[in-house]
Design a protein around this motif. Structure first.
Motif, PDB file in Angstrom:
ATOM      1  N   ALA A   1      30.001  66.074  11.808  1.00  0.00           N
ATOM      2  CA  ALA A   1      29.644  65.151  12.878  1.00  0.00           C
ATOM      3  C   ALA A   1      30.904  64.720  13.635  1.00  0.00           C
ATOM      4  N   SER A   2      30.729  63.853  14.621  1.00  0.00           N
ATOM      5  CA  SER A   2      31.839  63.450  15.480  1.00  0.00           C
ATOM      6  C   SER A   2      32.483  62.166  14.965  1.00  0.00           C
ATOM      7  N   SER A   3      32.190  61.033  15.610  1.00  0.00           N
ATOM      8  CA  SER A   3      32.897  59.804  15.252  1.00  0.00           C
ATOM      9  C   SER A   3      32.539  59.311  13.849  1.00  0.00           C
ATOM     10  N   TYR A   4      31.330  59.617  13.401  1.00  0.00           N
ATOM     11  CA  TYR A   4      30.942  59.244  12.038  1.00  0.00           C
ATOM     12  C   TYR A   4      30.327  60.458  11.369  1.00  0.00           C
ATOM     13  N   PRO A   5      30.753  60.882  10.203  1.00  0.00           N
ATOM     14  CA  PRO A   5      31.748  60.246   9.332  1.00  0.00           C
ATOM     15  C   PRO A   5      33.185  60.686   9.612  1.00  0.00           C
ATOM     16  N   SER A   6      33.409  61.427  10.686  1.00  0.00           N
ATOM     17  CA  SER A   6      34.759  61.858  11.063  1.00  0.00           C
ATOM     18  C   SER A   6      35.451  62.679   9.975  1.00  0.00           C
ATOM     19  N   ARG A   7      34.673  63.409   9.275  1.00  0.00           N
ATOM     20  CA  ARG A   7      35.232  64.286   8.245  1.00  0.00           C
ATOM     21  C   ARG A   7      34.179  65.334   7.904  1.00  0.00           C
ATOM     22  N   VAL A   8      34.603  66.328   7.150  1.00  0.00           N
ATOM     23  CA  VAL A   8      33.691  67.363   6.677  1.00  0.00           C
ATOM     24  C   VAL A   8      33.343  67.065   5.220  1.00  0.00           C
ATOM     25  N   PHE A   9      32.063  67.050   4.909  1.00  0.00           N
ATOM     26  CA  PHE A   9      31.622  66.729   3.556  1.00  0.00           C
ATOM     27  C   PHE A   9      32.069  67.806   2.560  1.00  0.00           C
ATOM     28  N   LYS A  10      32.365  67.361   1.356  1.00  0.00           N
ATOM     29  CA  LYS A  10      32.682  68.300   0.292  1.00  0.00           C
ATOM     30  C   LYS A  10      31.483  69.204   0.023  1.00  0.00           C
ATOM     31  N   GLY A  11      31.777  70.456  -0.287  1.00  0.00           N
ATOM     32  CA  GLY A  11      30.699  71.389  -0.590  1.00  0.00           C
ATOM     33  C   GLY A  11      30.152  72.100   0.631  1.00  0.00           C
ATOM     34  N   MET A  12      30.715  71.843   1.818  1.00  0.00           N
ATOM     35  CA  MET A  12      30.260  72.535   3.020  1.00  0.00           C
ATOM     36  C   MET A  12      30.446  74.041   2.833  1.00  0.00           C
ATOM     37  N   ARG A  13      29.404  74.790   3.141  1.00  0.00           N
ATOM     38  CA  ARG A  13      29.463  76.237   2.959  1.00  0.00           C
ATOM     39  C   ARG A  13      30.314  76.853   4.062  1.00  0.00           C
ATOM     40  N   MET A  14      31.425  77.425   3.668  1.00  0.00           N
ATOM     41  CA  MET A  14      32.359  78.016   4.613  1.00  0.00           C
ATOM     42  C   MET A  14      32.801  79.395   4.115  1.00  0.00           C
ATOM     43  N   ALA A  15      33.650  80.047   4.895  1.00  0.00           N
ATOM     44  CA  ALA A  15      34.210  81.327   4.475  1.00  0.00           C
ATOM     45  C   ALA A  15      35.143  81.106   3.290  1.00  0.00           C
TER      46      ALA A  15
END
Length: 205
Positions: free
Chosen positions: A148-162
């Motif tokens: 998200a943008s201003s909230y929570p202004s971070r990437v959640f742990k466990g986000m599926r990425m490369a």
């Protein structure tokens, strides 16, 4: 659980009594040597340490050579402990594929094939951004938005990425034993097991 160390030979298929083609995996299971007996009095738990696949003495450390010499065998490439073994065994005993019987079910643990650094489409099954529509010129395999943008202004742990894919310990449960070829130390189980050909696997009953 009682078990053996084995080596994945490869896959094939056999026909059952009804003429149905069954995919199966051939495993070289044992023979394994009891290289150490763990006891409650000495180690605080009970287990059998099994060794599989001979190793040239020049490739083993002196400590390992001495350890295996106590069991009256040569150095081994793969050593695994099994707790709660059904039958009692002493140091130096040889356990063969006769431990298993046709028709029973086993769990097979191995290391899955390593695939290196992979993108989200191969690693997690993503469909790609926009499914090739709305002008996605060269971003078909991109992950898209990750937060998200201003909230929570971070990437959640466990986000599926490369990331690095494969090379994990994987256990496949309840595989039926189709054949036991005792004279060749072969075990044929229904279905697929993790790992590449000639990789070590652990078979438990």
């Amino acid at each position: 659980m009682s078990g053996l160390i084995g080596k994945k030979i490869g896959m094939t298929s056999i026909f059952d009594e009804n003429g149905k083609n069954i995919p199966c995996t051939v495993i070289e299971a044992g023979p394994c040597v009891v290289t150490q007996v763990r006891t409650n009095a000495v180690d605080g738990y009970e287990a059998l340490q099994l060794g599989f696949d001979d190793k040239a003495e020049r490739h083993a450390t002196k400590a390992a050579v001495g350890h295996f010499k106590k069991a009256g065998t040569v150095a081994k490439k793969k050593v695994v402990e099994f707790q709660d073994f059904v039958n009692e065994h002493k140091l130096g005993d040889v356990i063969t594929v006769d431990l298993f019987a046709e028709g029973e079910f086993v769990d097979v643990q191995g290391v899955s094939k390593g695939k290196g650094f992979q993108g989200v489409v191969k690693r997690h099954g993503f469909g790609g951004v926009g499914q090739a529509t709305h002008g996605q010129h060269n971003r078909l395999r991109a992950p898209g938005s990750v937060g998200a943008s201003s909230y929570p202004s971070r990437v959640f742990k466990g986000m599926r990425m490369a990331g690095r894919t494969g090379g994990d310990n994987v256990t496949v449960q309840n595989l039926r034993v189709l054949k036991v070829v005792a004279e060749k130390n072969l075990l044929v189980v229904k279905g697929a097991i993790p790992g590449h050909k000639n990789s070590y696997v652990i078979i438990q009953k």
